[in-house]
Write a protein that holds these residues in place. Structure first.
Motif, mmCIF file in Angstrom:
data_model
loop_
_atom_site.group_PDB
_atom_site.id
_atom_site.type_symbol
_atom_site.label_atom_id
_atom_site.label_comp_id
_atom_site.label_asym_id
_atom_site.label_seq_id
_atom_site.Cartn_x
_atom_site.Cartn_y
_atom_site.Cartn_z
ATOM 1 N N GLN A 14 0.800 -1.123 0.061
ATOM 2 C CA GLN A 14 -0.092 0.018 -0.032
ATOM 3 C C GLN A 14 0.894 1.204 -0.017
ATOM 4 O OE1 GLN A 14 -3.517 -0.551 0.189
ATOM 5 N NE2 GLN A 14 -3.067 -2.802 0.041
ATOM 6 N N GLU A 15 1.050 1.665 -1.169
ATOM 7 C CA GLU A 15 2.261 2.909 -1.354
ATOM 8 C C GLU A 15 1.329 4.017 -1.040
ATOM 9 O OE1 GLU A 15 5.172 2.529 -1.395
ATOM 10 O OE2 GLU A 15 5.727 0.617 -2.361
ATOM 11 N N LYS A 16 1.982 5.021 -0.343
ATOM 12 C CA LYS A 16 1.389 6.191 -0.128
ATOM 13 C C LYS A 16 2.289 7.337 -0.025
ATOM 14 C CE LYS A 16 -2.847 4.373 1.451
ATOM 15 N NZ LYS A 16 -4.238 4.401 0.877
ATOM 16 N N ASP A 17 1.872 8.463 -0.951
ATOM 17 C CA ASP A 17 2.491 9.653 -0.962
ATOM 18 C C ASP A 17 2.615 10.256 0.340
ATOM 19 O OD1 ASP A 17 2.542 9.407 -3.664
ATOM 20 O OD2 ASP A 17 0.800 10.656 -3.956
ATOM 21 N N GLY A 18 3.982 10.717 0.505
ATOM 22 C CA GLY A 18 4.517 11.557 1.795
ATOM 23 C C GLY A 18 5.013 10.419 2.804
ATOM 24 N N PHE A 19 4.992 9.257 2.524
ATOM 25 C CA PHE A 19 5.638 8.452 3.579
ATOM 26 C C PHE A 19 6.919 7.804 3.223
ATOM 27 C CE2 PHE A 19 1.224 8.193 4.727
ATOM 28 C CZ PHE A 19 1.253 8.027 5.880
ATOM 29 N N ARG A 20 7.909 8.153 3.973
ATOM 30 C CA ARG A 20 9.224 8.032 3.679
ATOM 31 C C ARG A 20 9.865 6.802 4.101
ATOM 32 N NH1 ARG A 20 14.207 12.369 5.281
ATOM 33 N NH2 ARG A 20 16.030 10.922 4.653
ATOM 34 N N TRP A 21 9.529 6.544 5.751
ATOM 35 C CA TRP A 21 10.207 5.639 6.235
ATOM 36 C C TRP A 21 9.575 4.122 6.255
ATOM 37 C CZ3 TRP A 21 15.133 6.838 7.353
ATOM 38 C CH2 TRP A 21 15.311 8.494 7.354
ATOM 39 N N ARG A 44 9.426 -1.405 7.203
ATOM 40 C CA ARG A 44 10.515 -0.151 7.023
ATOM 41 C C ARG A 44 10.908 -0.075 5.469
ATOM 42 N NH1 ARG A 44 12.816 2.333 11.387
ATOM 43 N NH2 ARG A 44 12.778 1.116 13.055
ATOM 44 N N THR A 45 10.965 0.962 4.819
ATOM 45 C CA THR A 45 11.492 1.096 3.584
ATOM 46 C C THR A 45 12.850 1.152 3.348
ATOM 47 O OG1 THR A 45 11.195 3.558 3.635
ATOM 48 C CG2 THR A 45 9.180 2.251 2.903
#
Length: 319
Positions: A14-21, A44-45
């Motif tokens: 579930q990719e969401k814009d603005g989530f970095r970590w 974690r990414t």
């Protein structure tokens, strides 16, 4: 026929814009009865390509030179006292039959009955008196190093071990890096990143030691030497595949280092030193006194540490 092994079947990220970590995953899996189920998880990414671990936590000991000297003296006294005890054992056995106990000498009737809820019985007082007989004080010269910082996910300050992520730069590799390389990298069945060539254990252990030493210095200002590294363990497997390896670090003497608080990207990090004699009690006192919470991994480690120490002391007394 034995039941099948539970397994993941499909992972939808579930990719969401603005989530970095972090990112969310919806996992389709089958249980041992072949029933299809759904699980929601986070990951974690930042995990390095081919690495099975996200982070390290430093179990750090610092030696207090003054107390180390006192501990050495007291150990010498205990050895001398043990030798005297052996020599006087026969004489003490004979005297036991002739001399009254300290409680009897004080005129206290050891056979007196007490009702439930009364003050401690003479038998209890006798036992405590025996346990508190004068003997060389036990000193532990080692100090454990803890840190505290504000954790937004909890909304409070948390007392924990120094810790941090294993960076791509910590790993020696000839192949792709986490920043480069889309070729030769794929997603595993449970959503983890897999490289064509997994990182060998020696390389990974070296990377974890390097990361732990770096994080300890950045958070506390202490320079230490990493020694042993634990296997990969999972921090909260019901929620995430986030993993950690514990690294034992020894700091030769805190008198040789400038230990201080540090500023992280999120908040101020404060260093705490607790005695290795009663670490759980001291950690709880710090947390209570400063209205902080305690990290579960730290609490579990300190509980095991104290339980092991108590069992060791019991075995020593029995010998």
């Amino acid at each position: 026929m034995p039941p099948a092994q539970a397994r993941n079947v499909h992972v939808e990220k579930q990719e969401k814009d603005g989530f970095r970590w972090v990112r969310l995953k919806k996992i389709q899996w089958k249980d041992e009865m072949e029933r299809e189920r759904t699980w929601e998880a986070a990951e974690r990414t930042t995990r390095a390509v081919g690495a099975p671990v996200d982070a390290v936590a430093a179990i750090t000991y610092v030696v207090d030179e003054e107390e180390q000297e006192l501990e050495t003296k007291n150990k010498r006294k205990r050895v001398e006292q043990d030798g005297k005890d052996e020599q006087e054992q026969v004489v003490s056995t004979k005297l036991e039959l002739e001399l009254p106990s300290p409680m009897e000498s004080a005129g206290i009737d050891l056979n007196q009955e007490y009702r439930e809820g009364d003050q401690p019985t003479p038998q209890t007082m006798e036992k405590e008196a025996t346990q508190n007989m004068l003997q060389p004080k036990r000193i532990n010269a080692r100090r454990m190093v803890l840190v505290s910082q504000f954790r937004p996910a909890v909304g409070k300050y948390v007392l924990e071990l120094p810790a941090g992520l294993v960076d791509e730069s910590d790993i020696q590799r000839d192949g792709p890096t986490a920043v480069q390389a889309n070729a030769g990298v794929q997603d595993g069945p449970s959503g983890e990143i897999i490289a064509d060539e997994a990182i060998d254990e020696e390389n990974l252990e070296s990377a974890c030691k390097k990361a732990a030493e770096r994080e300890l210095y950045e958070e506390t200002g202490l320079h230490g030497t990493a020694n042993t590294v634990s296997p990969v363990v999972y921090s909260d497997p019901g929620l995430s595949n986030a993993s950690v390896r514990f690294v034992r670090i020894d700091v030769e003497s805190w008198g040789k280092h400038q230990h201080n608080s540090a500023e992280s990207e999120q908040s101020r990090i404060t260093t705490h030193f607790i005695s290795a004699s009663q670490p759980l009690q001291e950690a709880c006192q710090i947390a209570k006194g400063r209205n902080m919470e305690i990290d579960a991994r730290l609490y579990a480690f300190l509980t095991g540490f104290e339980e092991g120490s108590q069992m060791k002391d019991m075995a020593h007394r029995e010998d």
